[in-house]
Design a protein around this motif. Structure first.
Motif, PDB file in Angstrom:
ATOM      1  N   ALA A  28       0.738  -1.330  -0.117  1.00  0.00           N
ATOM      2  CA  ALA A  28       0.408  -0.179  -0.050  1.00  0.00           C
ATOM      3  C   ALA A  28       0.802   1.220   0.082  1.00  0.00           C
ATOM      4  CB  ALA A  28      -1.262   0.505   0.940  1.00  0.00           C
ATOM      5  N   LEU A  29       2.223   1.348   0.799  1.00  0.00           N
ATOM      6  CA  LEU A  29       3.404   2.652   1.155  1.00  0.00           C
ATOM      7  C   LEU A  29       3.650   2.637  -0.044  1.00  0.00           C
ATOM      8  CD1 LEU A  29       4.193   4.118   2.395  1.00  0.00           C
ATOM      9  CD2 LEU A  29       6.214   2.954   3.028  1.00  0.00           C
ATOM     10  N   LYS A  30       3.817   1.578  -1.517  1.00  0.00           N
ATOM     11  CA  LYS A  30       4.601   1.587  -2.608  1.00  0.00           C
ATOM     12  C   LYS A  30       3.642   2.213  -3.814  1.00  0.00           C
ATOM     13  CE  LYS A  30       6.309  -1.350  -6.200  1.00  0.00           C
ATOM     14  NZ  LYS A  30       5.507  -1.744  -7.307  1.00  0.00           N
ATOM     15  N   HIS A  31       1.956   1.867  -3.330  1.00  0.00           N
ATOM     16  CA  HIS A  31       1.333   2.400  -4.406  1.00  0.00           C
ATOM     17  C   HIS A  31       1.166   3.377  -4.208  1.00  0.00           C
ATOM     18  CE1 HIS A  31      -0.620  -1.879  -5.231  1.00  0.00           C
ATOM     19  NE2 HIS A  31       0.954  -1.920  -5.669  1.00  0.00           N
ATOM     20  N   LEU A  32       1.375   4.456  -2.492  1.00  0.00           N
ATOM     21  CA  LEU A  32       0.769   5.674  -2.662  1.00  0.00           C
ATOM     22  C   LEU A  32       2.013   6.594  -2.987  1.00  0.00           C
ATOM     23  CD1 LEU A  32      -0.029   5.827   1.072  1.00  0.00           C
ATOM     24  CD2 LEU A  32      -1.971   6.356  -0.693  1.00  0.00           C
ATOM     25  N   GLN A  33       3.230   6.088  -2.742  1.00  0.00           N
ATOM     26  CA  GLN A  33       4.239   6.510  -4.083  1.00  0.00           C
ATOM     27  C   GLN A  33       4.307   6.504  -5.274  1.00  0.00           C
ATOM     28  OE1 GLN A  33       7.248   5.267  -4.918  1.00  0.00           O
ATOM     29  NE2 GLN A  33       8.522   6.438  -5.075  1.00  0.00           N
ATOM     30  N   GLU A  34       3.603   5.308  -5.780  1.00  0.00           N
ATOM     31  CA  GLU A  34       3.637   5.888  -7.115  1.00  0.00           C
ATOM     32  C   GLU A  34       3.027   6.708  -7.613  1.00  0.00           C
ATOM     33  OE1 GLU A  34       5.268   1.098  -7.812  1.00  0.00           O
ATOM     34  OE2 GLU A  34       3.136   1.720  -8.259  1.00  0.00           O
ATOM     35  N   ALA A  35       1.622   6.992  -6.798  1.00  0.00           N
ATOM     36  CA  ALA A  35       0.557   7.138  -7.477  1.00  0.00           C
ATOM     37  C   ALA A  35       1.263   9.426  -7.318  1.00  0.00           C
ATOM     38  CB  ALA A  35      -0.744   7.631  -6.137  1.00  0.00           C
ATOM     39  N   GLY A  36       2.005   9.690  -6.235  1.00  0.00           N
ATOM     40  CA  GLY A  36       2.321  10.738  -6.814  1.00  0.00           C
ATOM     41  C   GLY A  36       0.630  11.741  -5.752  1.00  0.00           C
ATOM     42  N   LEU A  37       0.545  12.398  -6.186  1.00  0.00           N
ATOM     43  CA  LEU A  37      -0.130  13.719  -6.377  1.00  0.00           C
ATOM     44  C   LEU A  37      -1.472  13.610  -6.101  1.00  0.00           C
ATOM     45  CD1 LEU A  37       2.053  17.506  -5.672  1.00  0.00           C
ATOM     46  CD2 LEU A  37       1.183  15.858  -4.208  1.00  0.00           C
ATOM     47  N   SER A  38      -2.358  13.848  -5.272  1.00  0.00           N
ATOM     48  CA  SER A  38      -3.999  13.715  -6.657  1.00  0.00           C
ATOM     49  C   SER A  38      -4.019  15.013  -6.848  1.00  0.00           C
ATOM     50  CB  SER A  38      -4.654  13.858  -5.025  1.00  0.00           C
ATOM     51  OG  SER A  38      -4.883  15.011  -4.028  1.00  0.00           O
ATOM     52  N   ASP A  39      -5.462  15.100  -7.977  1.00  0.00           N
ATOM     53  CA  ASP A  39      -5.750  16.121  -8.834  1.00  0.00           C
ATOM     54  C   ASP A  39      -6.057  17.411  -7.787  1.00  0.00           C
ATOM     55  OD1 ASP A  39      -5.118  14.779 -10.786  1.00  0.00           O
ATOM     56  OD2 ASP A  39      -6.843  14.442 -11.579  1.00  0.00           O
ATOM     57  N   ALA A  40      -6.316  17.346  -6.681  1.00  0.00           N
ATOM     58  CA  ALA A  40      -7.012  18.003  -5.481  1.00  0.00           C
ATOM     59  C   ALA A  40      -5.891  18.794  -5.180  1.00  0.00           C
ATOM     60  CB  ALA A  40      -8.082  17.619  -4.646  1.00  0.00           C
ATOM     61  N   LYS A  42      -2.553  19.008  -6.374  1.00  0.00           N
ATOM     62  CA  LYS A  42      -1.852  19.810  -7.248  1.00  0.00           C
ATOM     63  C   LYS A  42      -2.979  21.363  -7.655  1.00  0.00           C
ATOM     64  CE  LYS A  42      -0.168  15.525  -9.974  1.00  0.00           C
ATOM     65  NZ  LYS A  42      -0.137  14.839 -11.540  1.00  0.00           N
ATOM     66  N   ALA A  43      -3.878  20.789  -7.780  1.00  0.00           N
ATOM     67  CA  ALA A  43      -4.571  22.087  -8.046  1.00  0.00           C
ATOM     68  C   ALA A  43      -4.615  23.160  -6.882  1.00  0.00           C
ATOM     69  CB  ALA A  43      -6.338  22.028  -8.168  1.00  0.00           C
ATOM     70  N   LEU A  44      -4.103  22.655  -5.344  1.00  0.00           N
ATOM     71  CA  LEU A  44      -4.594  23.556  -4.193  1.00  0.00           C
ATOM     72  C   LEU A  44      -2.678  24.333  -4.215  1.00  0.00           C
ATOM     73  CD1 LEU A  44      -5.089  24.374  -1.301  1.00  0.00           C
ATOM     74  CD2 LEU A  44      -3.874  22.440  -0.421  1.00  0.00           C
ATOM     75  N   LEU A  45      -2.171  23.412  -4.817  1.00  0.00           N
ATOM     76  CA  LEU A  45      -0.251  24.124  -4.819  1.00  0.00           C
ATOM     77  C   LEU A  45      -0.859  25.218  -5.591  1.00  0.00           C
ATOM     78  CD1 LEU A  45       1.327  20.782  -5.221  1.00  0.00           C
ATOM     79  CD2 LEU A  45       1.800  22.795  -3.043  1.00  0.00           C
ATOM     80  N   ASP A  46      -1.249  24.956  -7.016  1.00  0.00           N
ATOM     81  CA  ASP A  46      -1.178  25.899  -8.517  1.00  0.00           C
ATOM     82  C   ASP A  46      -2.068  26.863  -7.556  1.00  0.00           C
ATOM     83  OD1 ASP A  46      -0.228  24.157  -9.595  1.00  0.00           O
ATOM     84  OD2 ASP A  46      -1.756  23.305 -10.913  1.00  0.00           O
ATOM     85  N   GLU A  47      -2.861  27.037  -7.309  1.00  0.00           N
ATOM     86  CA  GLU A  47      -3.773  28.501  -6.087  1.00  0.00           C
ATOM     87  C   GLU A  47      -2.820  28.328  -5.694  1.00  0.00           C
ATOM     88  OE1 GLU A  47      -6.567  28.281  -2.873  1.00  0.00           O
ATOM     89  OE2 GLU A  47      -7.264  27.083  -4.762  1.00  0.00           O
ATOM     90  N   ARG A  48      -2.153  28.282  -4.280  1.00  0.00           N
ATOM     91  CA  ARG A  48      -0.938  28.847  -3.687  1.00  0.00           C
ATOM     92  C   ARG A  48      -0.051  29.061  -4.634  1.00  0.00           C
ATOM     93  NH1 ARG A  48      -1.544  25.269   1.556  1.00  0.00           N
ATOM     94  NH2 ARG A  48      -3.914  25.134   2.207  1.00  0.00           N
ATOM     95  N   ILE A  49       0.542  28.700  -5.014  1.00  0.00           N
ATOM     96  CA  ILE A  49       1.607  29.589  -6.201  1.00  0.00           C
ATOM     97  C   ILE A  49       1.278  30.646  -7.258  1.00  0.00           C
ATOM     98  CG2 ILE A  49       2.888  28.566  -7.989  1.00  0.00           C
ATOM     99  CD1 ILE A  49       3.453  25.296  -7.244  1.00  0.00           C
ATOM    100  N   ALA A  50       0.273  30.945  -7.508  1.00  0.00           N
ATOM    101  CA  ALA A  50      -0.489  31.802  -8.190  1.00  0.00           C
ATOM    102  C   ALA A  50      -0.953  32.704  -7.457  1.00  0.00           C
ATOM    103  CB  ALA A  50      -1.751  31.238  -8.573  1.00  0.00           C
ATOM    104  N   SER A  51      -0.970  32.650  -5.665  1.00  0.00           N
ATOM    105  CA  SER A  51      -1.207  33.555  -5.201  1.00  0.00           C
ATOM    106  C   SER A  51      -0.061  34.037  -4.860  1.00  0.00           C
ATOM    107  CB  SER A  51      -2.315  33.270  -3.451  1.00  0.00           C
ATOM    108  OG  SER A  51      -1.779  33.585  -2.570  1.00  0.00           O
ATOM    109  N   TYR A  52       1.233  33.622  -4.560  1.00  0.00           N
ATOM    110  CA  TYR A  52       2.508  34.343  -4.118  1.00  0.00           C
ATOM    111  C   TYR A  52       2.800  34.570  -5.324  1.00  0.00           C
ATOM    112  CZ  TYR A  52       7.038  33.954  -3.475  1.00  0.00           C
ATOM    113  OH  TYR A  52       8.401  34.677  -2.929  1.00  0.00           O
ATOM    114  N   GLU A  53       2.833  34.279  -6.663  1.00  0.00           N
ATOM    115  CA  GLU A  53       3.451  34.911  -7.708  1.00  0.00           C
ATOM    116  C   GLU A  53       2.600  36.542  -7.647  1.00  0.00           C
ATOM    117  OE1 GLU A  53       2.808  32.560 -11.160  1.00  0.00           O
ATOM    118  OE2 GLU A  53       5.128  31.359 -10.224  1.00  0.00           O
TER     119      GLU A  53
END
Length: 73
Positions: A28-40, A42-53
Motif C-alpha cells: 500500500a505504501l508503494k502504491h501511494l508513493q507511485e501515485a504521486g499527488l492527487s489532482d486536488a 495539485k490544484a491546491l499547490l497551483d492555487e497557492r503558487i498563483a497567489s504567491y506570484e
C-alpha cells in the motif's frame, strides 16, 4: 549507513518476511508513493503558487510564522 546498504538490508529482510499484514502495508505504501499527488493536491499547490506570484510580499518566511505562533501560545 548509506542508501545502498539500507536497500540491501531491506531486500534481505523482505525475502524472509512471512507476515502478510506487513507485506500488504508495504505494498500500500508503494502504491501511494507511485501515485504521486492527487489532482486536488495539485490544484491546491497551483492555487497557492498563483497567489504567491500575484503578491510575493504578502508571504511570510518561516521565522515570521514561528513568531506569530509563539505569540498565540
Amino acid at each position: 549507513m548509506d542508501i545502498q546498504t539500507i536497500k540491501v538490508d531491506l531486500i534481505h529482510w523482505l525475502t524472509e518476511l512471512q507476515d502478510l499484514k506487513i507485506l500488504e502495508q508495504l505494498q500500500a505504501l508503494k502504491h501511494l508513493q507511485e501515485a504521486g499527488l492527487s489532482d486536488a493536491h495539485k490544484a491546491l499547490l497551483d492555487e497557492r503558487i498563483a497567489s504567491y506570484e500575484k503578491d510575493p510580499g504578502k508571504a511570510l518566511d518561516w521565522d515570521e510564522v514561528m513568531k506569530e505562533l509563539e505569540k498565540d501560545l
